[in-house]
Design a protein around this motif. Sequence first.
Motif, PDB file in Angstrom:
ATOM      1  N   ALA A   1      31.868 -44.392  -9.102  1.00  0.00           N
ATOM      2  CA  ALA A   1      31.874 -44.167 -10.545  1.00  0.00           C
ATOM      3  C   ALA A   1      30.677 -44.806 -11.234  1.00  0.00           C
ATOM      4  CB  ALA A   1      33.171 -44.710 -11.151  1.00  0.00           C
ATOM      5  N   ASP A   2      30.138 -45.884 -10.674  1.00  0.00           N
ATOM      6  CA  ASP A   2      29.002 -46.561 -11.292  1.00  0.00           C
ATOM      7  C   ASP A   2      27.655 -45.977 -10.864  1.00  0.00           C
ATOM      8  OD1 ASP A   2      28.896 -47.374  -8.681  1.00  0.00           O
ATOM      9  OD2 ASP A   2      28.887 -49.531  -9.099  1.00  0.00           O
ATOM     10  N   GLY A   3      27.695 -44.866 -10.108  1.00  0.00           N
ATOM     11  CA  GLY A   3      26.457 -44.218  -9.701  1.00  0.00           C
ATOM     12  C   GLY A   3      25.867 -44.731  -8.415  1.00  0.00           C
ATOM     13  N   THR A   4      26.575 -45.613  -7.699  1.00  0.00           N
ATOM     14  CA  THR A   4      26.083 -46.151  -6.435  1.00  0.00           C
ATOM     15  C   THR A   4      26.497 -45.246  -5.282  1.00  0.00           C
ATOM     16  OG1 THR A   4      26.289 -48.403  -7.295  1.00  0.00           O
ATOM     17  CG2 THR A   4      26.078 -48.158  -4.911  1.00  0.00           C
ATOM     18  N   LEU A   5      25.570 -44.977  -4.394  1.00  0.00           N
ATOM     19  CA  LEU A   5      25.869 -44.139  -3.241  1.00  0.00           C
ATOM     20  C   LEU A   5      26.816 -44.869  -2.307  1.00  0.00           C
ATOM     21  CD1 LEU A   5      25.108 -41.451  -1.715  1.00  0.00           C
ATOM     22  CD2 LEU A   5      23.493 -42.860  -0.415  1.00  0.00           C
ATOM     23  N   CYS A   6      27.929 -44.218  -1.970  1.00  0.00           N
ATOM     24  CA  CYS A   6      28.878 -44.757  -0.997  1.00  0.00           C
ATOM     25  C   CYS A   6      28.474 -44.228   0.378  1.00  0.00           C
ATOM     26  CB  CYS A   6      30.300 -44.326  -1.353  1.00  0.00           C
ATOM     27  SG  CYS A   6      31.537 -44.874  -0.154  1.00  0.00           S
ATOM     28  N   ARG A   7      27.908 -45.094   1.190  1.00  0.00           N
ATOM     29  CA  ARG A   7      27.351 -44.659   2.459  1.00  0.00           C
ATOM     30  C   ARG A   7      28.392 -44.061   3.399  1.00  0.00           C
ATOM     31  NH1 ARG A   7      22.401 -46.650   4.134  1.00  0.00           N
ATOM     32  NH2 ARG A   7      23.178 -46.889   6.256  1.00  0.00           N
ATOM     33  N   SER A   8      29.571 -44.650   3.431  1.00  0.00           N
ATOM     34  CA  SER A   8      30.611 -44.131   4.338  1.00  0.00           C
ATOM     35  C   SER A   8      31.050 -42.736   3.910  1.00  0.00           C
ATOM     36  CB  SER A   8      31.798 -45.086   4.378  1.00  0.00           C
ATOM     37  OG  SER A   8      32.369 -45.238   3.090  1.00  0.00           O
ATOM     38  N   ARG A   9      31.210 -42.556   2.584  1.00  0.00           N
ATOM     39  CA  ARG A   9      31.618 -41.228   2.100  1.00  0.00           C
ATOM     40  C   ARG A   9      30.494 -40.216   2.321  1.00  0.00           C
ATOM     41  NH1 ARG A   9      32.424 -41.976  -3.447  1.00  0.00           N
ATOM     42  NH2 ARG A   9      34.079 -43.402  -2.820  1.00  0.00           N
ATOM     43  N   PHE A  10      29.259 -40.637   2.099  1.00  0.00           N
ATOM     44  CA  PHE A  10      28.127 -39.738   2.309  1.00  0.00           C
ATOM     45  C   PHE A  10      28.014 -39.351   3.784  1.00  0.00           C
ATOM     46  CE2 PHE A  10      23.380 -39.497   3.070  1.00  0.00           C
ATOM     47  CZ  PHE A  10      23.276 -38.174   2.675  1.00  0.00           C
ATOM     48  N   ALA A  11      28.260 -40.319   4.689  1.00  0.00           N
ATOM     49  CA  ALA A  11      28.206 -40.025   6.121  1.00  0.00           C
ATOM     50  C   ALA A  11      29.258 -39.008   6.500  1.00  0.00           C
ATOM     51  CB  ALA A  11      28.383 -41.308   6.917  1.00  0.00           C
ATOM     52  N   GLN A  12      30.448 -39.154   5.938  1.00  0.00           N
ATOM     53  CA  GLN A  12      31.535 -38.218   6.253  1.00  0.00           C
ATOM     54  C   GLN A  12      31.210 -36.821   5.726  1.00  0.00           C
ATOM     55  OE1 GLN A  12      35.311 -39.351   4.608  1.00  0.00           O
ATOM     56  NE2 GLN A  12      36.321 -37.438   5.198  1.00  0.00           N
ATOM     57  N   LEU A  13      30.777 -36.746   4.460  1.00  0.00           N
ATOM     58  CA  LEU A  13      30.451 -35.442   3.872  1.00  0.00           C
ATOM     59  C   LEU A  13      29.255 -34.804   4.569  1.00  0.00           C
ATOM     60  CD1 LEU A  13      30.870 -36.267   0.064  1.00  0.00           C
ATOM     61  CD2 LEU A  13      32.423 -34.944   1.517  1.00  0.00           C
ATOM     62  N   GLY A  14      28.264 -35.649   4.915  1.00  0.00           N
ATOM     63  CA  GLY A  14      27.092 -35.125   5.596  1.00  0.00           C
ATOM     64  C   GLY A  14      27.436 -34.544   6.953  1.00  0.00           C
ATOM     65  N   ALA A  15      28.319 -35.209   7.688  1.00  0.00           N
ATOM     66  CA  ALA A  15      28.727 -34.709   8.999  1.00  0.00           C
ATOM     67  C   ALA A  15      29.451 -33.375   8.873  1.00  0.00           C
ATOM     68  CB  ALA A  15      29.616 -35.747   9.678  1.00  0.00           C
TER      69      ALA A  15
END
Length: 479
Positions: free
Chosen positions: A425-439
Amino acid sequence: MSVRTPPRLLELAGRSLLRDQALTMSTLEELPTELFPPLFMEAFSRRHCEALKLMVQAWPFHHLPLRPLIKMGCLETFQAVLYGLDALLTQGVSPLFSHRRWKLQVLDLQDVSENFWMVWSESMACGCFPNAMRNRKPVQDCPSMREQQPLTVFIDLWLQTRTLDEYLTCLLLWVKQRKDLLHLCCKKLRILGMPLHNIRNILKMVNLDCIQEVEVNCSWILPILTQFTPYLGQMRNLQRLDLSHVDVSHYVSTKQKEFVTQFSSQFLKLHYLQELYMNSVSFLEGHLDQLLSCLKTPLKILAITNCVLLESDLRHLSQCPSVSQLKTLDLRGVRLANVSLVPLQVLLEKVAGTLEYLDLDDCGIVDSQVSTILPALSRCFELTTFSFCGNPISMATLENLLCHTIRLNNLCLELYPAPRDSYDADGTLCRSRFAQLGAELMGRVRDLRHPKRILFCTDYCPDCGNRTFYGLNIDQRCC
């Protein structure tokens, strides 16, 4: 302890020759052609000015590419070369070798590879003529050369300080005193900051017909821009125009319109313009039609970046005949969030057969707008690079976008934003969520096609101002 490579016999012979001025005078006439480049380079680096004057007079080649050597010498050696040229300009033949005409026709001060002379010297010493010299453009490449002038001086002008550097000052003074005896040819003009009256004095010595590329990147006020604009119309062989950081927004609209009319009218005289770059230029807003209507030849590259455009501007752009054969379309930083993308769709349909590079970074394009351009985008079969960074789109929209580029077999590089679903919500990239979505996303893409190179980028970092790019998985990271 390193072992130094001993000097070659050729180098030792050259040094011996240069140490004896009388020997230099008596032997230059019989000196083998292949020895001239290494000997000239030796004389320039060791500042043998008298030898340089004589070697210039006996130079056996059509071109003398001096620019790479300037860093090896000093102002005195540069002046020595100019003094050596004076005999040709005043007599047309070398005073030392009066029975033959001088072969040298071009003093080339344009940028070439720094190791040009080393490659040339070594190649000549081995008895072969290097590609670097074989591919040099002939004198006839200058559209304004006059046959009666024995010498042409090629130079790229970078005007970026309030005072000229000592080499350019020396050259321009020399040219000014001999302006009826030589032709100063400038193909690239770059203005990064200099009083207009200084620029005028320099341009008086240059045939403006020769100029093919112009870059203006300085914070001129409107009156100065108005004074410079007429020079553009005299650059009739101009192929590339790059204008940056022009802010006239604080002038009243009538003054802006007058300037746009005057500026645009110069395009009627430019029959060879192929590349147009406009970056952070405020006068385009609401006036793009005036500029486009004056373009008379097809553009290959159009870059309108970090500018404010109205929907009417986009509509005029899509209808302009001169953009129907674009190979590059760059609209980075043009805010499109609150406008219809139908004109962009029309434009993409028009250039689908030629477009190779498309950049829509930081345009503020949202989910509801993307579907408008997808059918046209999917028909751009020549596209090799597509950049869509900085647009706030969701995972679903990103997946849809990737599916529409499935048939673009020439795509070599694709740059996309990390989906908004990847951020907190604060605009920070969530690496774990990005890794999951990217995969998940890349798994879907691989089911459809075999991507060559796809990178996903984050928003700009508030600390360093840069983006981070990730490859097909979260561990493949590059700046």
